[in-house]
Motif scaffolding. Structure first.
Motif, PDB file in Angstrom:
ATOM      1  N   SER A  28      33.144  18.516 -32.599  1.00 47.15           N
ATOM      2  CA  SER A  28      34.104  18.396 -33.701  1.00 47.15           C
ATOM      3  C   SER A  28      33.438  18.872 -34.984  1.00 47.15           C
ATOM      4  N   CYS A  29      33.952  19.981 -35.498  1.00 48.09           N
ATOM      5  CA  CYS A  29      33.397  20.590 -36.699  1.00 48.09           C
ATOM      6  C   CYS A  29      34.495  20.649 -37.748  1.00 48.09           C
ATOM      7  N   GLN A  30      34.260  20.023 -38.888  1.00 53.42           N
ATOM      8  CA  GLN A  30      35.258  20.008 -39.953  1.00 53.42           C
ATOM      9  C   GLN A  30      35.474  21.416 -40.492  1.00 53.42           C
ATOM     10  N   SER A  31      36.678  21.650 -41.009  1.00 58.88           N
ATOM     11  CA  SER A  31      37.015  22.991 -41.510  1.00 58.88           C
ATOM     12  C   SER A  31      36.107  23.414 -42.664  1.00 58.88           C
ATOM     13  N   GLN A  32      35.707  22.490 -43.532  1.00 53.01           N
ATOM     14  CA  GLN A  32      34.820  22.846 -44.641  1.00 53.01           C
ATOM     15  C   GLN A  32      33.448  23.284 -44.119  1.00 53.01           C
ATOM     16  N   THR A  33      32.946  22.593 -43.107  1.00 55.56           N
ATOM     17  CA  THR A  33      31.663  22.956 -42.501  1.00 55.56           C
ATOM     18  C   THR A  33      31.764  24.337 -41.857  1.00 55.56           C
ATOM     19  N   LEU A  34      32.870  24.584 -41.152  1.00 55.33           N
ATOM     20  CA  LEU A  34      33.072  25.886 -40.517  1.00 55.33           C
ATOM     21  C   LEU A  34      33.149  26.990 -41.576  1.00 55.33           C
ATOM     22  N   PHE A  35      33.814  26.722 -42.693  1.00 57.42           N
ATOM     23  CA  PHE A  35      33.879  27.683 -43.791  1.00 57.42           C
ATOM     24  C   PHE A  35      32.476  28.013 -44.302  1.00 57.42           C
ATOM     25  N   GLN A  36      31.645  26.995 -44.475  1.00 54.61           N
ATOM     26  CA  GLN A  36      30.277  27.203 -44.966  1.00 54.61           C
ATOM     27  C   GLN A  36      29.464  28.025 -43.975  1.00 54.61           C
ATOM     28  N   ILE A  37      29.612  27.744 -42.694  1.00 53.05           N
ATOM     29  CA  ILE A  37      28.910  28.512 -41.663  1.00 53.05           C
ATOM     30  C   ILE A  37      29.382  29.967 -41.693  1.00 53.05           C
ATOM     31  N   ASP A  38      30.697  30.166 -41.745  1.00 53.93           N
ATOM     32  CA  ASP A  38      31.254  31.521 -41.770  1.00 53.93           C
ATOM     33  C   ASP A  38      30.753  32.303 -42.982  1.00 53.93           C
ATOM     34  N   LEU A  39      30.678  31.647 -44.132  1.00 54.91           N
ATOM     35  CA  LEU A  39      30.203  32.314 -45.345  1.00 54.91           C
ATOM     36  C   LEU A  39      28.746  32.751 -45.180  1.00 54.91           C
ATOM     37  N   ALA A  40      27.917  31.865 -44.646  1.00 59.65           N
ATOM     38  CA  ALA A  40      26.501  32.187 -44.444  1.00 59.65           C
ATOM     39  C   ALA A  40      26.345  33.312 -43.426  1.00 59.65           C
ATOM     40  N   VAL A  41      27.075  33.241 -42.335  1.00 60.20           N
ATOM     41  CA  VAL A  41      26.993  34.276 -41.296  1.00 60.20           C
ATOM     42  C   VAL A  41      27.436  35.620 -41.872  1.00 60.20           C
ATOM     43  N   GLU A  42      28.521  35.628 -42.627  1.00 60.26           N
ATOM     44  CA  GLU A  42      28.993  36.874 -43.239  1.00 60.26           C
ATOM     45  C   GLU A  42      27.940  37.452 -44.177  1.00 60.26           C
ATOM     46  N   GLU A  43      27.378  36.623 -45.019  1.00 60.81           N
ATOM     47  CA  GLU A  43      26.357  37.083 -45.971  1.00 60.81           C
ATOM     48  C   GLU A  43      25.190  37.730 -45.231  1.00 60.81           C
ATOM     49  N   ILE A  44      24.677  37.057 -44.235  1.00 56.69           N
ATOM     50  CA  ILE A  44      23.495  37.540 -43.523  1.00 56.69           C
ATOM     51  C   ILE A  44      23.822  38.806 -42.718  1.00 56.69           C
ATOM     52  N   PHE A  45      24.906  38.751 -41.936  1.00 52.45           N
ATOM     53  CA  PHE A  45      25.241  39.885 -41.063  1.00 52.45           C
ATOM     54  C   PHE A  45      25.588  41.131 -41.871  1.00 52.45           C
ATOM     55  N   VAL A  46      26.379  40.976 -42.926  1.00 56.03           N
ATOM     56  CA  VAL A  46      26.776  42.127 -43.740  1.00 56.03           C
ATOM     57  C   VAL A  46      25.562  42.716 -44.462  1.00 56.03           C
ATOM     58  N   ASN A  47      24.666  41.868 -44.954  1.00 54.03           N
ATOM     59  CA  ASN A  47      23.449  42.389 -45.590  1.00 54.03           C
ATOM     60  C   ASN A  47      22.622  43.209 -44.595  1.00 54.03           C
ATOM     61  N   ILE A  48      22.500  42.715 -43.374  1.00 56.28           N
ATOM     62  CA  ILE A  48      21.759  43.473 -42.359  1.00 56.28           C
ATOM     63  C   ILE A  48      22.468  44.801 -42.094  1.00 56.28           C
ATOM     64  N   SER A  49      23.792  44.752 -41.937  1.00 58.97           N
ATOM     65  CA  SER A  49      24.520  45.983 -41.610  1.00 58.97           C
ATOM     66  C   SER A  49      24.461  47.000 -42.750  1.00 58.97           C
ATOM     67  N   HIS A  50      24.369  46.533 -43.992  1.00 61.07           N
ATOM     68  CA  HIS A  50      24.328  47.463 -45.134  1.00 61.07           C
ATOM     69  C   HIS A  50      22.928  47.982 -45.445  1.00 61.07           C
ATOM     70  N   TYR A  51      21.906  47.148 -45.265  1.00 61.97           N
ATOM     71  CA  TYR A  51      20.594  47.491 -45.808  1.00 61.97           C
ATOM     72  C   TYR A  51      19.451  47.634 -44.798  1.00 61.97           C
ATOM     73  N   ALA A  52      19.492  46.939 -43.678  1.00 62.20           N
ATOM     74  CA  ALA A  52      18.327  46.894 -42.790  1.00 62.20           C
ATOM     75  C   ALA A  52      17.940  48.269 -42.247  1.00 62.20           C
ATOM     76  N   TYR A  53      18.932  49.063 -41.872  1.00 65.80           N
ATOM     77  CA  TYR A  53      18.632  50.329 -41.203  1.00 65.80           C
ATOM     78  C   TYR A  53      19.017  51.549 -42.041  1.00 65.80           C
ATOM     79  N   SER A  54      19.613  51.337 -43.185  1.00 65.67           N
ATOM     80  CA  SER A  54      20.175  52.403 -44.016  1.00 65.67           C
ATOM     81  C   SER A  54      19.191  53.565 -44.190  1.00 65.67           C
TER      82      SER A  54
END
Length: 139
Positions: A28-54
């Motif tokens: 059972s994961c509250q919606s606010q917790t899921l939002f926080q996880i999604d935000l962190a995952v987006e930040e990390i994954f998008v940064n990797i996709s934009h900068y790691a291999y550019s």
């Protein structure tokens, strides 16, 4: 620990979130917790996709697990591993959130929020790979 490899491209963010949500589903994961996880995952994954291999393309290995013991809440651990340029986002100073939007330097807010919302955020450079790990109590 379930592991999946994704091409580091923005269009794969939804698949990354689906993979992580699958691991969380039995708990059972509250919606606010899921939002926080999604935000962190987006930040990390998008940064990797934009900068790691550019300007080239590369992959991100995502290790995701939920640990639950009888006397403790469930804890999510997600590790992002890439073989891109060495970069430790935790070395960047936190942005001055008291400054106005016009005065504030561009960048850094996403990792700041990731550090604020996650229980732990850690980075290591191992075998020529970046490994960024986040943990979050989910129940």
């Amino acid at each position: 620990m379930p592991v999946k490899i994704f091409e580091a491209a923005d269009e794969n963010l939804e698949a990354v979130n689906d993979f992580i949500h699958e691991q969380i589903k039995p708990f059972s994961c509250q919606s606010q917790t899921l939002f926080q996880i999604d935000l962190a995952v987006e930040e990390i994954f998008v940064n990797i996709s934009h900068y790691a291999y550019s300007p080239d393309k590369g992959t991100v290995q995502i290790d995701c697990s939920v640990e639950k013991t009888s006397d403790a809440p469930a804890k999510l651990t997600v590790s992002f591993t890439d073989s891109g340029k060495a970069f430790n986002p935790l070395e960047k100073p936190d942005p001055d959130i008291t400054a106005s939007v016009e005065e504030r330097e561009i960048g850094g807010l996403g990792i700041f929020l990731t550090k604020k919302y996650m229980d732990t955020v850690s980075y290591v450079r191992k075998d020529n790979r970046n490994v960024l790990t986040i943990t979050k109590t989910i129940s």
